[in-house]
Design an enzyme around this catalytic site. Structure first.
Site, PDB file in Angstrom:
ATOM      1  N   MET A 221       0.834  -1.213   0.000  1.00 46.67           N
ATOM      2  CA  MET A 221       0.000   0.000   0.000  1.00 46.67           C
ATOM      3  C   MET A 221       0.873   1.270   0.000  1.00 46.67           C
ATOM      4  SD  MET A 221      -2.916  -1.478  -0.064  1.00 46.67           S
ATOM      5  CE  MET A 221      -4.143  -0.232   0.286  1.00 46.67           C
TER       6      MET A 221
ATOM      7  N   GLN B   4       4.142   0.071   9.931  1.00 43.93           N
ATOM      8  CA  GLN B   4       4.743  -1.025   9.189  1.00 43.93           C
ATOM      9  C   GLN B   4       6.172  -0.642   8.816  1.00 43.93           C
ATOM     10  OE1 GLN B   4       3.479  -3.817   5.358  1.00 43.93           O
ATOM     11  NE2 GLN B   4       2.519  -1.835   5.651  1.00 43.93           N
TER      12      GLN B   4
ATOM     13  N   CYS C 285       6.671  -7.391   0.854  1.00 41.77           N
ATOM     14  CA  CYS C 285       6.699  -6.464  -0.281  1.00 41.77           C
ATOM     15  C   CYS C 285       7.737  -6.916  -1.309  1.00 41.77           C
ATOM     16  CB  CYS C 285       7.018  -5.051   0.192  1.00 41.77           C
ATOM     17  SG  CYS C 285       7.055  -3.844  -1.147  1.00 41.77           S
TER      18      CYS C 285
ATOM     19  N   GLY D 192      -6.523 -11.046  -1.914  1.00 44.16           N
ATOM     20  CA  GLY D 192      -7.650 -11.414  -2.749  1.00 44.16           C
ATOM     21  C   GLY D 192      -9.010 -11.356  -2.093  1.00 44.16           C
TER      22      GLY D 192
ATOM     23  N   GLY E  28      -6.884  -4.845   1.720  1.00 46.75           N
ATOM     24  CA  GLY E  28      -5.987  -3.833   1.201  1.00 46.75           C
ATOM     25  C   GLY E  28      -6.646  -3.024   0.108  1.00 46.75           C
TER      26      GLY E  28
END
Length: 320
Positions: free
Chosen positions: A1, A53, A83, A196, A216
């Site tokens: 994000m 994060q 990531c 998903g 997300g």
């Protein structure tokens, strides 16, 4: 994000849900230690509970960044091990850390010694050609032995060779079953499913097997979902926040930020999907996208966009 869940986005999402746990973008430990902290990790009190994060692989730096986060008032610090971007690959953190469970364990230990707030981990199931079950279980076991009790698992591999970060969000197949096996065989751990999940019915279904779910892109692109989260997942008596109500509740924050010199578009870009699926949604997006970035734009642009979508919804209701 990255570039999505900044402080304006989080303040907007908190308007929609009082219960959801909000996360920052990933910020490197070096940036937290040496950078402009207020710009990078500053947040509003109304955002709680909120997680910082962190990206990094050096225990001492991760511990120092955690101390700073706790002093800022964060409720949790999370190590990003999922990531797949080129930036994190060059720095040997993010998804690369799926192959370095000892390093992650050392970071967890150092961070837990430094702070009293929870230290958690977000990961993938594996990277590249690595075997998913062996990789995931070995990674989680080593990191859990260091004291981590909460894992948010994106149920896809990360392909560091051959796929872009965007492709990594969609192309690798989801394996919810493997993550469910992890929870069943490690019941003492808190396992949160990510990847998903696009609607609240799916959230409810997954909560039969997992301790939590993470939304997300779905929450960002369709923020009206968050207006229903509290009632659907936390408290049947909680209010549903309608998009029009959300705009009204968010208005004082926008006004305060404008007075501090924030550009309107920096705030409203996170609201573009608020009316998705409703009459007038395209007009809402167009007004905010075209007029919001102009110097000096203020609440009159928000009002114009709201009028456009309000009139369309009124016409739709009348015709119905």
């Amino acid at each position: 994000m990255m570039d999505w869940t900044d402080r304006h986005c989080r303040s907007f999402h908190r308007i929609l849900s009082k219960q959801a746990l909000l996360w920052t973008e990933m910020v490197t430990a070096d940036a937290v230690i040496h950078g402009d902290r207020e710009r990078l990790i500053g947040f509003s009190e109304d955002e709680h509970p909120v997680v910082l994060q962190l990206g990094g692989n050096e225990p001492a730096k991760m511990a120092e960044a955690s101390r700073i986060a706790e002093a800022f008032g964060y409720d949790e610090v999370n190590i990003n091990c999922g990531c797949p971007s080129d930036r994190v690959q060059s720095g040997a953190f993010g998804a690369c850390l799926m192959r370095e469970p000892k390093t992650v364990a050392a970071c967890v230990s150092a961070m837990q010694e430094a702070v009293s707030i929870p230290v958690t981990v977000k990961c993938r199931i594996a990277i590249d050609e690595d075997p998913p079950r062996e990789t995931l279980f070995d990674f989680v076991d080593q990191v859990a032995d260091a004291g981590c009790e909460v894992f948010t698992v994106h149920a896809r591999k990360a392909w560091l060779k051959g796929l872009s970060p965007k492709e990594n969000r969609d192309i690798p197949p989801l394996d919810y079953g493997l993550v469910a096996e992890l929870k069943a065989e490690r019941p003492e751990l808190t396992i949160i499913l990510n990847g998903g999940i696009t609607d609240l019915d799916a959230c409810k279904s997954h909560l039969d097997a997992f301790d939590g779910v993470m939304l997300g892109r779905a929450a960002y692109q369709q923020p009206a979902l968050l207006g229903q989260v509290d009632q659907a997942l936390f408290d049947p008596e909680a209010a549903v926040i309608d998009p029009f109500e959300a705009v009204a509740l968010y208005r004082p924050y926008i006004q305060a930020q404008l007075e501090e010199g924030t550009r309107l578009s920096s705030i409203t870009r996170h609201m573009l999907g608020l009316f998705n699926g409703r009459p007038g949604a395209r007009l809402w997006r167009r007004v905010l996208s075209e007029k919001g970035p102009k110097p000096g734009s203020g609440l009159e642009v928000l009002d114009e966009a709201l009028e456009a979508v309000s009139s369309r919804n009124f016409i739709h209701t009348e015709l119905a």
